[in-house]
Design a protein around this motif. Structure first.
Motif, mmCIF file in Angstrom:
data_model
loop_
_atom_site.group_PDB
_atom_site.id
_atom_site.type_symbol
_atom_site.label_atom_id
_atom_site.label_comp_id
_atom_site.label_asym_id
_atom_site.label_seq_id
_atom_site.Cartn_x
_atom_site.Cartn_y
_atom_site.Cartn_z
ATOM 1 N N CYS B 90 67.064 -57.351 26.099
ATOM 2 C CA CYS B 90 66.224 -58.552 26.131
ATOM 3 C C CYS B 90 65.360 -58.558 27.394
ATOM 4 O O CYS B 90 64.185 -58.920 27.357
ATOM 5 N N LEU B 91 65.959 -58.129 28.496
ATOM 6 C CA LEU B 91 65.204 -58.082 29.749
ATOM 7 C C LEU B 91 64.063 -57.069 29.626
ATOM 8 O O LEU B 91 62.905 -57.373 29.929
ATOM 9 N N ARG B 92 64.380 -55.872 29.159
ATOM 10 C CA ARG B 92 63.377 -54.826 29.064
ATOM 11 C C ARG B 92 62.265 -55.212 28.084
ATOM 12 O O ARG B 92 61.096 -54.978 28.335
ATOM 13 N N LEU B 93 62.666 -55.843 26.978
ATOM 14 C CA LEU B 93 61.694 -56.160 25.930
ATOM 15 C C LEU B 93 61.123 -57.577 26.075
ATOM 16 O O LEU B 93 60.374 -58.039 25.214
ATOM 17 N N SER B 94 61.516 -58.266 27.154
ATOM 18 C CA SER B 94 61.014 -59.627 27.426
ATOM 19 C C SER B 94 61.292 -60.626 26.299
ATOM 20 O O SER B 94 60.371 -61.206 25.719
ATOM 21 N N LYS B 95 62.571 -60.781 25.985
ATOM 22 C CA LYS B 95 62.994 -61.759 24.982
ATOM 23 C C LYS B 95 63.914 -62.777 25.632
ATOM 24 O O LYS B 95 64.722 -62.424 26.497
ATOM 25 N N HIS B 96 63.837 -64.031 25.191
ATOM 26 C CA HIS B 96 64.799 -65.033 25.657
ATOM 27 C C HIS B 96 66.166 -64.758 25.027
ATOM 28 O O HIS B 96 66.240 -64.222 23.919
#
Lengths: 445, 445
Positions: B90-96
């Motif tokens: 999620c961090l790498r792909l910018s997801k909440h």
């Protein structure tokens, strides 16, 4: 092959380092002793023609690999969780590896590659585990070779204080890793008796000790180890109706230690925030929880232990200082760490104190319709707080095995523990030459 | 933002999935429910215009990343050790990312990057942890805003069986993760009373329960949780003289469960080789170790527990079948796993059984020289074994928070737990609209 690397120069390394340096000079080898505490390593090596001390950071991949690359044989005395890093380097760089620690699952997953590269990776080469395997297997195999059928195997080891240096009410002094003294027995002890499993959870373990006669020494207390069943298979005892490994303590120890467990002092699972603001009495009081009480913390503790405040156990606890109004010196420490600090102060091996190691195996077997019991006992006293029986008995089996690897006398590749003849015969023979021998007595039962 | 991914379609996901599907249709969102058990996911989603079920292997890096890449918001109901993999993606792909689990140290190490990317990572959004934080903080902040000075905070939660469906002598049925039922309380419970720490080790925890009056429900047993002190700081209660979080059980439960602990049945630290060859009676006998006894295993157990064989506790143990001559069905299982199997058979929530969740907070505070106690209680019954109070109270706070994130109403980035107003106000308000509300009563003390 002439370069030996010893990683770790702590308390238990002394005898090993001295032995390896001597052997190095005799055989044209060179010993490098690496430790993150360079002074400790230097002190142990001294100015020696056949060895040197170097600094090493075992957690630094580059530094570790660089140093290992230069060795032919690596002996690791690191804390167990660091062995695996060293082992992976040894595998990649094709170096033999010996340790005194338990062989973990992580090691066994390398088995195939180690064998393919014809490397020798051997663990459990110290006292316990180590000498216990060797001395037991020598006798187990002899009994079997003579047609005996084993009916019971009991094996007990203790790292103790020698009676002549025993001057405290707990009859215990610290001759090995103090953290392990505090955590001893955590988990579930397992053994086999009358062909049935026995499982003793930690909170009942030290109240269920047995009294055991140690040859020539009188009665000692023994509590069961976690690992009795672990070696059932490698010892070839899959169907034996009685199998127990245990730890030896002087009389009066176990039920007092049981009190510390019941109170909660051996718990390592949480740090006490601002523990440095508490007194020992306050910490002990904290363990009482909501126990109703009228009187002192000592009375509360006696109540939860279901004993009188006059009892021997309470007086031992009091002697440790757990009811004292002194401030705890450690910051944010676990109860186990605080207890370790207490014990280091109360149970030190003073400079001239002698430690004592006892190992006793009891083998029962049938042969020609008769029943026998072979009792095999080693009692060894240390010289002083540096030259301990513990350090010798951890270091020498490791050192002798290292010598055998260097000399090409040990050739079985793969990941092993010293349960086979090629290893134990030579190690036990050389120990005997040094005067370290078991006393065996056989009786019909 | 219109794509929501829910990972995990197990027992506790039902209420969340239904809530999110409803909201998706209202708001033009689309819900994907991913599970390694595709049928379970399909059954929960059904043929729905605003959602679908897909297969996912959370431990397969490629598969996981590919699925997460397509979402805007991820809700993870995976077992805690898998959350960290999802969080890193999620961090790498910018997801909440939202979860109902405890926020681990591994999460907090990502804090800075999460904040920099303006992502919302929030954990502890279920019942306990979750609704406990929200409902407590709402009242703690109100008391403080009105000038009250807190002197005690006690917070109790229990996942229980509703009295109308209570038909077994233990007064307990399994409405949540059975493994956690067995392992509950392991470690050391910690709380503060009279300005002093209290530490209760596991082997004494269930014998030191307290009786607590639950508003409108009578007396229940409460044992202390491990984590009472964990939230001292985030709740703003650093100097409070009394702080305890506890678990609620029906009367008669704790001392019988204490017996299972003392025997050794909750230990998960070792597998019993060939456990499938033992009867329950033989396993129970194994825990007796060397305890001397004349009679049956039951008599031996009564002896180590220091109770009579006629006691209520022994009859509860007997009802579970631990003295039975039936074979254990599990192979090479730990005692804890064997106990879990027993409980799944003996304590099932039958199809029409109703579970019950109780949460009660007690706040004591001084205001204008008067002392008050605010008691705040939620009692909720489930409908049946699928539509449980437990699943609703775990799923709805998570679902409402997810809705707020999707709607842009929750904007605080970083790694958080729901202790701040922006979250708890809206969640509690919507729960109240659904009829899920705490009953508050204030008294002067």
């Amino acid at each position: 092959m002439n370069k030996i690397l010893i990683i770790g120069a702590g308390r238990s390394a002394t005898a090993l380092i001295h032995y390896m340096l001597d052997e190095a000079c005799k055989n044209g080898w060179y010993v490098t002793v690496a430790d993150s505490d360079l002074d400790a390593a230097k002190e142990k090596v001294g100015p020696h023609p056949c060895g040197r001390a170097i600094w090493m950071n075992a957690t630094d991949d580059e530094n570790r690999k660089e140093i290992i690359a230069k060795a032919d044989l690596v002996i690791s005395l690191l804390p167990p969780f660091l062995h695996i890093l060293v082992a992976k380097d040894c595998l990649r760089l094709s170096k033999h590896l010996l340790t005194a620690s338990y062989v973990s699952q992580g090691f066994y997953s390398m088995e195939e590659e180690v064998r393919e590269k014809a490397l020798i990776f051997m663990g459990e080469l110290g006292l316990d585990p180590g000498l216990d395997h060797m001395s037991a297997m020598a006798r187990l195999n002899e009994i079997r070779e003579e047609g005996g059928q084993l009916t019971a195997f009991r094996s007990y080891t203790g790292g103790l204080v020698s009676p002549e240096s025993d001057d405290n009410p707990w009859h215990y002094k610290i001759s090995w890793n103090p953290r392990n003294v505090v955590l001893a027995g955590q988990g579930t002890a397992q053994y086999i008796k009358d062909d049935h499993y026995k499982f003793i959870p930690y909170h009942r373990l030290f109240s269920q000790f047995e009294l055991v006669d140690i040859q020539g020494m009188g009665q000692y207390e023994v509590y069961a180890n976690r690992d009795s069943l672990l070696y059932r298979n490698s010892y070839g005892l899959d169907d034996i109706p009685e199998l127990i490994r245990g730890t030896i303590r002087h009389r009066g120890f176990c039920e007092a230690w049981d009190a510390l467990i019941k109170i909660g002092y051996t718990n390592a699972d949480f740090p006490i925030l601002n523990s440095e603001n508490l007194t020992y009495n306050q910490l002990t009081e904290a363990f009482l929880g909501n126990t109703p009480r009228d009187g002192s913390v000592k009375e509360g503790i006696a109540k939860i232990l279901n004993i009188s405040t006059d009892s021997e156990i309470i007086s031992k606890l009091e002697w440790l200082g757990i009811f004292s109004r002194k401030k705890i010196s450690l910051k944010d420490a676990t109860p186990a760490k605080i207890l370790e600090e207490i014990l280091l102060e109360k149970w030190p091996l003073k400079e001239q104190d002698k430690d004592m190691v006892i190992m006793q195996h009891e083998f029962e077997y049938k042969k020609n319709n008769k029943n026998y019991r072979l009792t095999s006992t080693l009692v060894m006293n240390g010289e002083n707080s540096t030259d301990t029986a513990m350090a010798k008995l951890v270091g020498l089996p490791l050192g002798i095995t290292a010598k055998m690897v260097m000399a090409g006398k040990l050739t079985t590749p793969g990941i092993n523990i010293p349960v086979f003849k090629e290893v134990y015969e030579l190690v036990l023979a050389e120990l005997e030459e040094m005067g370290i021998a078991f006393k065996d007595s056989l009786e019909e039962i």
